[in-house]
Enzyme design. Structure first.
Site, PDB file in Angstrom:
ATOM      1  N   ASP A 242       0.692  -0.763   0.076  1.00 32.96           N
ATOM      2  CA  ASP A 242       0.246  -0.185  -0.096  1.00 32.96           C
ATOM      3  C   ASP A 242       0.258   1.182  -0.245  1.00 32.96           C
ATOM      4  O   ASP A 242       1.410   2.025   0.823  1.00 32.96           O
ATOM      5  CB  ASP A 242      -0.675   0.134   1.296  1.00 32.96           C
ATOM      6  CG  ASP A 242      -1.996   1.192   1.747  1.00 32.96           C
ATOM      7  OD1 ASP A 242      -1.388   2.299   0.422  1.00 32.96           O
ATOM      8  OD2 ASP A 242      -2.480   2.192   2.399  1.00 32.96           O
TER       9      ASP A 242
ATOM     10  N   GLY B 265      -2.268   8.059   4.607  1.00 33.17           N
ATOM     11  CA  GLY B 265      -0.618   7.140   5.001  1.00 33.17           C
ATOM     12  C   GLY B 265      -0.187   6.102   4.403  1.00 33.17           C
ATOM     13  O   GLY B 265      -1.286   5.258   4.243  1.00 33.17           O
ATOM     14  N   GLU B 266       0.333   6.153   4.340  1.00 33.12           N
ATOM     15  CA  GLU B 266       0.946   4.597   3.704  1.00 33.12           C
ATOM     16  C   GLU B 266       0.658   3.655   4.731  1.00 33.12           C
ATOM     17  O   GLU B 266       1.566   3.209   5.694  1.00 33.12           O
ATOM     18  CB  GLU B 266       2.610   4.552   3.406  1.00 33.12           C
ATOM     19  CG  GLU B 266       2.707   3.790   2.268  1.00 33.12           C
ATOM     20  CD  GLU B 266       3.860   3.002   1.399  1.00 33.12           C
ATOM     21  OE1 GLU B 266       4.521   2.564   0.837  1.00 33.12           O
ATOM     22  OE2 GLU B 266       4.822   5.102   0.919  1.00 33.12           O
ATOM     23  N   GLY B 267       0.014   2.401   4.052  1.00 34.69           N
ATOM     24  CA  GLY B 267      -0.524   1.806   4.818  1.00 34.69           C
ATOM     25  C   GLY B 267      -1.827   1.670   5.388  1.00 34.69           C
ATOM     26  O   GLY B 267      -2.614   0.626   5.882  1.00 34.69           O
TER      27      GLY B 267
END
Length: 649
Positions: free
Chosen positions: A524, A577-579
């Site tokens: 992700d 945000g990433e994740g």
């Protein structure tokens, strides 16, 4: 040395195979090396032979010393016997030694005895020793008596020395594989049967001579895979120790369902060679592939379930992916999940528009169990591990990271995946927070997929406002970095060193380690897909263990997903945000797996228990038991690519 506890290594290879370069790379980190040249000077009028010798000499560092034994073949055994434990010797090569041995000026001589003396000297040599020799076993039978005598003598010498050495490597077309390692039974003396060390999957050996780094530690000693590795911080020259594994945070929110036993899912799949300073990661590693039959069988099984309407739609791919990675046509919902949050900043123009200290604040929040990612992890019953990656230097000025730091970061990521597998984790979620990660990922995509930086760099949003100036600065930074490295190799480690930096290097190590342990990963964000692109050069099987729940609308993720064959399942377009996208989608993915596992068969196909009647039951393959064996060998890797794409898709 090059493998567990090895002190002596024989490197075999054909003509122009790269065997000498490979052997030289093995001893590259030794402070001093005694180079033992076995060939004679040859005909002074032979310009081609003189050029070959000159090329060999030019590759040797100034700190190496050269010792010639060409005049007396028996002297080689004396040199090995007189070596000291602190020394490193490189003998190149046994073909020249046999040539001198068979020279009429040295006859009559007992060649068998001389070869036996050499093998005994190799076995007793106290120094670190690497020998190079041509492999004659694959060539045609010579048509002359002298040629046949040479082939016979060299073959006998190779067999005797190989039996005496701790490890034997074969180099073919610049690619090396280990034929023997110290952790496997010896093949014994010539003609005596015994169990040979496994050939597939190809062990992780020191890199071949195509620009990849390989080394033999200057100090001998037992293998310590988890020992810290001392590297140098970029731009400072100060020692940088490989970090210990970070603490795993258990969220306060209890899991929605008790985890199932996953020991079989994450069992070790192979024995990997180690150097004394840790695991060696190199290009062309052969790691397991998911089960090519279980995925399609799981989808076929869904057709026999009592599902209304058109069924699960695109979410059938989740069932196929889980079935392939679990090795069963009836996959279970993922139990324990671990989120690995990589925190690593990128200095210079890559971080233009980023708020100073923002990434550190987000990492601190995650450690404290607060913030978006920690809350989503808690809702999923997932553990959270914050991983500090080395800060990357400005890519537009010089290398983002040193080669030593890249090696350390790759090993650290691998160990993180192994630790998760040993803890019984069923699924990893790769997340990242760091200033400049988008620009670093864009640079990696431009270098590995030929992308244009403006096409893969998302808009820069700061405090709710689009910052076009910062976006242009990032584009210029990536452009300058690509121009600076236009003549550099595009192999994985060079890309990580010059452009990728610490967080992408650690992420790449995580993907490789997870693949080795058959552990699926949810990607992700830009860092995860950039690591996926880099991992193709190191182990092409890694992408088949990855699932992309959502591309988040990010152009870099879209491009990389297309190249990797990872079709996003959803279109949530969260920008948290990433994740965050992966964790937000995880309950849905788990629900689909639980549904597919629990649904009864259709009434027209069902027996009294609700399962398909025996006479009409589809032929499902039994799941392969987990164990140390590989899922596949290199020979069928390409044949399984299409099936793997469906699993990863």
């Amino acid at each position: 040395m090059s493998v567990d506890g090895c002190n002596t290594v024989l490197v075999l290879g054909g003509i122009r195979s790269g065997k000498s370069e490979f052997a030289e790379a093995l001893v590259a980190d030794a402070v001093t090396v005694r180079y033992v040249a076995t060939a004679t000077g040859g005909d002074p009028d032979d310009a081609e032979w003189a050029a070959r010798l000159a090329a060999h000499r030019s590759r040797r560092p100034e700190t190496w010393t050269t010792e010639e034994t060409g005049d007396d073949p028996r002297r080689l055994a004396d040199v090995l016997a007189s070596a000291q434990p602190h020394e490193t010797l490189l003998v190149d090569d046994l073909g020249g030694w046999v040539t001198v041995l068979l020279d009429p000026t040295h006859q009559p001589a007992d060649d068998t005895v001389t070869i036996a003396e050499l093998a005994e000297a190799v076995r007793a040599c106290p120094a670190r020793l690497v020998l190079v020799s041509p492999e004659v076993g694959l060539s045609l039978v010579p048509t002359t008596p002298l040629g046949r005598a040479f082939a016979d003598a060299l073959g006998s010498a190779n067999r005797a020395v190989a039996d005496a050495c701790d490890a034997v490597a074969l180099v073919v077309a610049g690619q090396a594989c280990w034929l023997k390692r110290s952790d496997a039974p010896s093949t014994g003396a010539a003609g005596s049967p015994s169990v040979a060390s496994p050939v597939g999957p190809a062990p992780v050996d020191p890199p071949a001579p195509n620009g990849h780094r390989a080394s033999i530690p200057a100090q001998a000693g037992p293998s310590e895979p988890d020992a810290p590795v001392t590297t140098v911080a970029p731009g400072t020259g100060a020692p940088l120790a490989e970090p210990a594994l970070p603490e795993v945070l258990t969220p306060a929110v209890p899991p929605a369902a008790p985890p199932t036993d996953g020991a079989g899912w994450t069992a070790p799949t192979m024995t990997l060679p180690m150097v004394a300073t840790g695991l060696v990661i190199q290009s062309g590693m052969e790691l397991p592939l998911p089960d090519e039959y279980a995925g399609p069988q799981a989808v076929e099984r869904l057709a026999t379930r009592d599902l209304p309407g058109a069924g699960l739609g695109v979410l059938e791919r989740v069932v196929g992916f889980a079935a392939a990675t679990q090795g069963t046509p009836a996959p279970q919902p993922w139990g324990p999940v671990r989120v690995l949050l990589l925190h690593g900043d990128h200095e210079g123009g890559a971080s233009a528009g980023s708020t100073a200290g923002e990434s550190a604040r987000r990492a601190a929040q995650a450690r404290a169990g607060v913030g978006v990612l920690a809350r989503l992890a808690a809702e999923n019953g997932a553990t959270l591990q914050v991983v500090e990656a080395p800060t990357a230097a400005p890519m537009e000025v010089g290398a983002a990271l040193t080669a030593e730091a890249v090696e350390s970061a790759l090993r650290h990521g691998w160990r993180l995946a192994e630790e998760a597998a040993d803890a019984g984790v069923h699924l990893l979620v790769l997340a990242a927070c760091g200033a400049g990660t988008e620009a670093a990922a864009a640079a990696v995509l431009a270098a590995t997929a030929g992308a244009e930086p403006p096409a893969v760099l998302g808009r820069v949003v700061r405090d709710g406002t689009v910052d076009d100036t910062a976006w242009m600065t990032r584009c210029a930074t990536v452009r300058d970095a690509l121009h600076r490295t236009r003549h550099a190799s595009r192999d994985a480690k060079t890309v990580l060193t010059e452009l990728g930096g610490g967080d992408i290097a650690v992420a790449t190590g995580i993907l490789l380690g997870a693949t080795a342990r058959r552990l699926p990963v949810l990607l992700d964000g830009p860092v995860g897909v950039a690591a996926g692109m880099v991992s193709r050069d190191l182990a092409g099987q890694a992408r088949h263990w990855c699932l992309l729940p959502d591309d988040g609308g990010h152009p870099a993720v879209r491009l990389a997903a297309d190249v990797l064959g990872l079709s996003p399942l959803l279109d949530l377009r969260l920008d948290l945000g990433e994740g965050a996208n992966a964790l937000a989608a995880l309950p849905l993915l788990r629900s689909v797996l639980a549904l597919s596992a629990a649904l009864p068969a259709r009434e027209d196909d069902a027996g009294p228990t609700g399962e398909p009647a025996d006479e009409e039951a589809p032929e499902f393959a039994e799941p392969e038991p987990a164990g140390p064996g590989p899922a596949t060998t290199g020979s069928d890797d390409e044949e399984r690519t299409d099936a793997g794409d469906r699993h990863a898709g």
